[in-house]
Every structure is written in C-alpha cells, then in structure tokens.
Motif scaffolding. Structure first.
Motif, PDB file in Angstrom:
ATOM      1  N   TRP A  88      -1.492 -11.087  59.366  1.00 55.13           N
ATOM      2  CA  TRP A  88      -2.017 -12.080  58.417  1.00 55.13           C
ATOM      3  C   TRP A  88      -3.192 -11.566  57.599  1.00 55.13           C
ATOM      4  N   VAL A  89      -3.852 -10.527  58.095  1.00 56.04           N
ATOM      5  CA  VAL A  89      -4.899  -9.826  57.322  1.00 56.04           C
ATOM      6  C   VAL A  89      -4.628  -8.323  57.464  1.00 56.04           C
ATOM      7  N   ASN A  90      -5.199  -7.543  56.530  1.00 61.64           N
ATOM      8  CA  ASN A  90      -4.906  -6.105  56.523  1.00 61.64           C
ATOM      9  C   ASN A  90      -5.319  -5.394  57.807  1.00 61.64           C
ATOM     10  N   GLN A  91      -6.350  -5.938  58.463  1.00 67.00           N
ATOM     11  CA  GLN A  91      -6.787  -5.302  59.707  1.00 67.00           C
ATOM     12  C   GLN A  91      -5.650  -5.231  60.737  1.00 67.00           C
ATOM     13  N   ARG A  92      -4.760  -6.223  60.699  1.00 68.54           N
ATOM     14  CA  ARG A  92      -3.629  -6.213  61.647  1.00 68.54           C
ATOM     15  C   ARG A  92      -2.680  -5.049  61.363  1.00 68.54           C
ATOM     16  N   TRP A  93      -2.593  -4.643  60.077  1.00 64.47           N
ATOM     17  CA  TRP A  93      -1.788  -3.456  59.759  1.00 64.47           C
ATOM     18  C   TRP A  93      -2.425  -2.198  60.327  1.00 64.47           C
ATOM     19  N   LEU A  94      -3.767  -2.124  60.256  1.00 65.25           N
ATOM     20  CA  LEU A  94      -4.455  -0.942  60.782  1.00 65.25           C
ATOM     21  C   LEU A  94      -4.147  -0.730  62.250  1.00 65.25           C
ATOM     22  N   TYR A  95      -4.036  -1.838  62.993  1.00 65.10           N
ATOM     23  CA  TYR A  95      -3.841  -1.740  64.443  1.00 65.10           C
ATOM     24  C   TYR A  95      -2.405  -2.047  64.865  1.00 65.10           C
ATOM     25  N   TYR A  96      -1.481  -2.010  63.914  1.00 63.21           N
ATOM     26  CA  TYR A  96      -0.089  -2.388  64.200  1.00 63.21           C
ATOM     27  C   TYR A  96       0.490  -1.600  65.384  1.00 63.21           C
ATOM     28  N   GLU A  97       0.277  -0.283  65.361  1.00 64.47           N
ATOM     29  CA  GLU A  97       0.885   0.536  66.415  1.00 64.47           C
ATOM     30  C   GLU A  97       0.249   0.265  67.782  1.00 64.47           C
ATOM     31  N   ASP A  98      -1.067   0.047  67.798  1.00 66.06           N
ATOM     32  CA  ASP A  98      -1.741  -0.285  69.064  1.00 66.06           C
ATOM     33  C   ASP A  98      -1.230  -1.608  69.618  1.00 66.06           C
ATOM     34  N   LEU A  99      -1.028  -2.544  68.697  1.00 64.55           N
ATOM     35  CA  LEU A  99      -0.558  -3.872  69.102  1.00 64.55           C
ATOM     36  C   LEU A  99       0.820  -3.784  69.773  1.00 64.55           C
ATOM     37  N   MET A 100       1.699  -2.998  69.169  1.00 66.11           N
ATOM     38  CA  MET A 100       3.042  -2.860  69.734  1.00 66.11           C
ATOM     39  C   MET A 100       2.997  -2.103  71.069  1.00 66.11           C
ATOM     40  N   LYS A 101       2.034  -1.184  71.170  1.00 61.84           N
ATOM     41  CA  LYS A 101       1.870  -0.455  72.430  1.00 61.84           C
ATOM     42  C   LYS A 101       1.415  -1.426  73.532  1.00 61.84           C
ATOM     43  N   ASP A 102       0.516  -2.344  73.167  1.00 61.18           N
ATOM     44  CA  ASP A 102       0.073  -3.352  74.142  1.00 61.18           C
ATOM     45  C   ASP A 102       1.263  -4.212  74.601  1.00 61.18           C
ATOM     46  N   TYR A 103       2.109  -4.605  73.652  1.00 67.86           N
ATOM     47  CA  TYR A 103       3.298  -5.389  74.039  1.00 67.86           C
ATOM     48  C   TYR A 103       4.153  -4.597  75.019  1.00 67.86           C
ATOM     49  N   ARG A 104       4.348  -3.314  74.719  1.00 67.43           N
ATOM     50  CA  ARG A 104       5.180  -2.490  75.606  1.00 67.43           C
ATOM     51  C   ARG A 104       4.574  -2.429  77.008  1.00 67.43           C
ATOM     52  N   GLY A 105       3.247  -2.486  77.077  1.00 63.98           N
ATOM     53  CA  GLY A 105       2.576  -2.453  78.376  1.00 63.98           C
ATOM     54  C   GLY A 105       2.923  -3.666  79.220  1.00 63.98           C
ATOM     55  N   TRP A 106       2.687  -4.885  78.690  1.00 63.40           N
ATOM     56  CA  TRP A 106       2.971  -6.044  79.542  1.00 63.40           C
ATOM     57  C   TRP A 106       4.456  -6.331  79.688  1.00 63.40           C
ATOM     58  N   LEU A 107       5.249  -5.921  78.685  1.00 63.81           N
ATOM     59  CA  LEU A 107       6.708  -6.063  78.861  1.00 63.81           C
ATOM     60  C   LEU A 107       7.174  -5.244  80.070  1.00 63.81           C
ATOM     61  N   GLY A 108       6.465  -4.125  80.323  1.00 60.45           N
ATOM     62  CA  GLY A 108       6.797  -3.288  81.478  1.00 60.45           C
ATOM     63  C   GLY A 108       6.544  -3.962  82.813  1.00 60.45           C
ATOM     64  N   ASP A 109       5.800  -5.074  82.811  1.00 57.87           N
ATOM     65  CA  ASP A 109       5.571  -5.836  84.052  1.00 57.87           C
ATOM     66  C   ASP A 109       6.775  -6.707  84.413  1.00 57.87           C
ATOM     67  N   LEU A 110       7.745  -6.796  83.519  1.00 58.96           N
ATOM     68  CA  LEU A 110       8.910  -7.665  83.746  1.00 58.96           C
ATOM     69  C   LEU A 110      10.109  -6.826  84.184  1.00 58.96           C
ATOM     70  N   PRO A 111      11.100  -7.460  84.828  1.00 58.54           N
ATOM     71  CA  PRO A 111      12.337  -6.717  85.102  1.00 58.54           C
ATOM     72  C   PRO A 111      12.901  -6.186  83.776  1.00 58.54           C
ATOM     73  N   PRO A 112      13.450  -4.974  83.767  1.00 57.51           N
ATOM     74  CA  PRO A 112      13.869  -4.343  82.503  1.00 57.51           C
ATOM     75  C   PRO A 112      14.778  -5.212  81.638  1.00 57.51           C
ATOM     76  N   ALA A 113      15.680  -5.958  82.239  1.00 60.41           N
ATOM     77  CA  ALA A 113      16.601  -6.769  81.432  1.00 60.41           C
ATOM     78  C   ALA A 113      15.857  -7.901  80.731  1.00 60.41           C
ATOM     79  N   VAL A 114      14.864  -8.481  81.387  1.00 63.55           N
ATOM     80  CA  VAL A 114      14.076  -9.570  80.790  1.00 63.55           C
ATOM     81  C   VAL A 114      13.173  -9.006  79.688  1.00 63.55           C
ATOM     82  N   ALA A 115      12.583  -7.849  79.946  1.00 67.90           N
ATOM     83  CA  ALA A 115      11.732  -7.207  78.930  1.00 67.90           C
ATOM     84  C   ALA A 115      12.538  -6.978  77.660  1.00 67.90           C
ATOM     85  N   ARG A 116      13.747  -6.514  77.809  1.00 68.73           N
ATOM     86  CA  ARG A 116      14.574  -6.226  76.641  1.00 68.73           C
ATOM     87  C   ARG A 116      14.944  -7.510  75.892  1.00 68.73           C
TER      88      ARG A 116
END
Ligand SMILES: [Zn+2]
Length: 305
Positions: A263-291
């Motif tokens: 919603w603001v340009n700052q979110r673009w600056l950190y886009y890759e970090d944000l997706m990395k964070d999602y990948r982190g907590w998605l890893g706490d779920l069973p693989p099929a649910v994460a997907r």
C-alpha cells in the motif's frame, strides 16, 4: 579438528553430538513452494508514469525472486493494474499470473466516500466492460470501511449484489461487524459471495469470532497480512505461528491466503523479506496445509493451475 585432539574417545563425541541434535529446538524447514500474493497494489506513487521508483521490471523481479507466481492486482488508480495486465511478455517471463481486480478508488478522497458515491458504481461498470489484456476483471476491491455502518451505504450494497451476481470476488478491509453487513447485502445473504477479508480483521477480531464467521459464510477467505496475533516471537529467530492461530489454520486449511499489501512504497522495498517471513511460519504447518495457504487456495479461487 579431530576428536583425538580433545582427548575424548570417538564414541563420546558421537554421543554428545546426538544429544545436541535431540536437544535442539525443532525448527521446521521453511515452505519452499510457490506463493500466491492475494493482496497486491501497484499504486501511482510506485510507478510515477513508469519511471519509478518501482517500474514494472523492478516489481516483477521482486516477485520472481520471492517465488510469487500469481498476484491479485488492485491499484489506485486502476492504471497500475492495467499496466501489469498489459505486460504479457514480461509477466510470462517472470512466471507471474495477474488476477486483476477493480479498485474502487481513483484517488485518496474516494477512500471515505465510495460507499455512497454513484460515480464509483459507474466507474466500476465501465472498468468491468473494458476488461484487461490479462482477461476480465475477477474481483472488486480492495475497499475500506472505517465505520462498519457504511456497509449499508447504497453503493456498497449495490456493489455486493453485483459481485455475487457476476461471480466477482471482493477484497474488503473491514471489521467483523461489516462482514455481516456486506454479506447481508447479497441475494444469497452471504452464502454465495466470495469475500477475501483483507488482514482477517486488522483490528484483531478474536479468533473465536473469526472462526464463527468462517463457519457462517462458506465463501469467506482470510488474507493474513498485518493480522495481529498471528505470529509469536520466540528465542529461536523470527516469528512462528501462535498456538491459537495455528489451530485455526489447521481447522480451515482451505480458507486462508497470504498477501503483501504493497500500500506504500516501503512495502515494495521489503517485499522479499516479507515473503521470506511467510515462508518461515508456513514451515510450522504440515506441508500440505502450508501449500494450500501459500498457493492452492488462491489458485483454486481463480482457476489457475
Ligand atoms: Zn491493501
């Protein structure tokens, strides 16, 4: 260094290593599959007449490096979404499918008035008729309701009925009370509308309330950016899913989505970090649910492979 150097027999070293492994906190591997970004804006200040600071090549590069393979594009004004949709070769090369939504805002003034402004309804009709180079619009929004009672505004009610009739999904940044009001404005009284709840309640609606709404409305989906209470910090690194949210995601694995909300340009600056964070907590779920949460739910909602 060899074990002999420490003056301990090899079996003692192996035993120590084994105990260290057993005693280490169990940190699941990050989710490594494709991501569906279900809440993306390419607003005017990001492209500024295409020169930047984030021209198309820049934002597509960020998506590609993050493993984002589809986006719900909605932009103020709609030109940003049209630009993404028109870049057929570039998006194909980046491996990103564009799912276009009609934004209800031409400018910032529209945030507070769209729900009663007939010219917004006309603009939506014109955009729907125009479509995009990536295909017809698939949804309406994002829109905001800072006062949930405005869900009863005449244009808000008309748009919800239109969305259900035309099978358009809705992306709504609203509170839990407004979810009930928006659903009530549809012919099926919320049994058919597909509504993506931006942030799943940015004000922190209690988990029990979110659970009850998911049970009541079969087409309600929760998008998880900025959701308070989703992740809990621990001593071992970045945020992990809090127990009550983990339980809710496991109860409704087919009903949640992730999103960047640029919603603001700052979110673009950190886009890759944000997706990395999602990948982190998605890893706490069973693989099929994460997907499911990372990709399948969005892909199914919009008929992608
Ligand atoms: Zn947003």
């Amino acid at each position: 260094m060899h074990c002999k150097d420490l003056g301990m027999p090899v079996w003692v070293a192996w035993l120590a290593l084994g105990l260290a492994v057993l005693g280490a906190p169990a940190r699941a591997a990050d989710y490594a599959g494709p991501l569906f970004d279900a809440h993306l804006h390419y607003n005017e200040e990001a492209w500024n007449g295409r020169t930047g600071p984030h021209p198309l090549a820049d934002v597509l590069g960020r998506m590609q490096r993050s493993g984002v393979q589809a986006i719900v594009a909605n932009s103020r004004p709609n030109d940003g979404t049209q630009a993404l949709a028109a870049a057929r070769n570039e998006t194909r090369r980046a491996g990103v499918a564009v799912v276009p939504f009609v934004r209800l805002y031409r400018n910032r003034a529209d945030y507070d008035n769209w729900f009663r402004d007939e010219s917004i309804y006309e603009m939506v009709q014109a955009e729907l008729a125009r479509g995009t180079p990536a295909g017809p619009y698939r949804g309406l929004g994002e829109f905001h309701l800072y006062d949930s009672q405005n869900a009863n505004g005449p244009v808000a009610k008309k748009l919800m009925a239109l969305a259900e009739e035309k099978q358009l999904a809705v992306l709504a940044h609203v509170d839990d009370a407004a979810i009930d009001l928006l659903m009530a404005a549809t012919p099926s009284r919320g049994q058919k509308l597909r509504l993506i709840w931006a942030h799943t309640g940015i004000g922190g609606a209690p988990v029990a309330r979110v659970d009850a709404l998911l049970a009541k409305y079969p087409g309600l989906m929760g998008e998880l950016s900025y959701r308070p209470g989703l992740t809990c910090k621990d001593d071992h690194g970045p945020g992990r899913l809090c127990p009550e949210w983990r339980a809710l995601l496991l109860k409704y694995p087919g009903r949640f989505l992730i999103g960047s909300d640029t919603w603001v340009n700052q979110r673009w600056l950190y886009y890759e970090d944000l997706m990395k964070d999602y990948r982190g907590w998605l890893g706490d779920l069973p693989p099929a649910v994460a997907r499911q949460i990372a990709w399948d739910n969005g892909a199914t909602l919009f008929g992608l492979k």
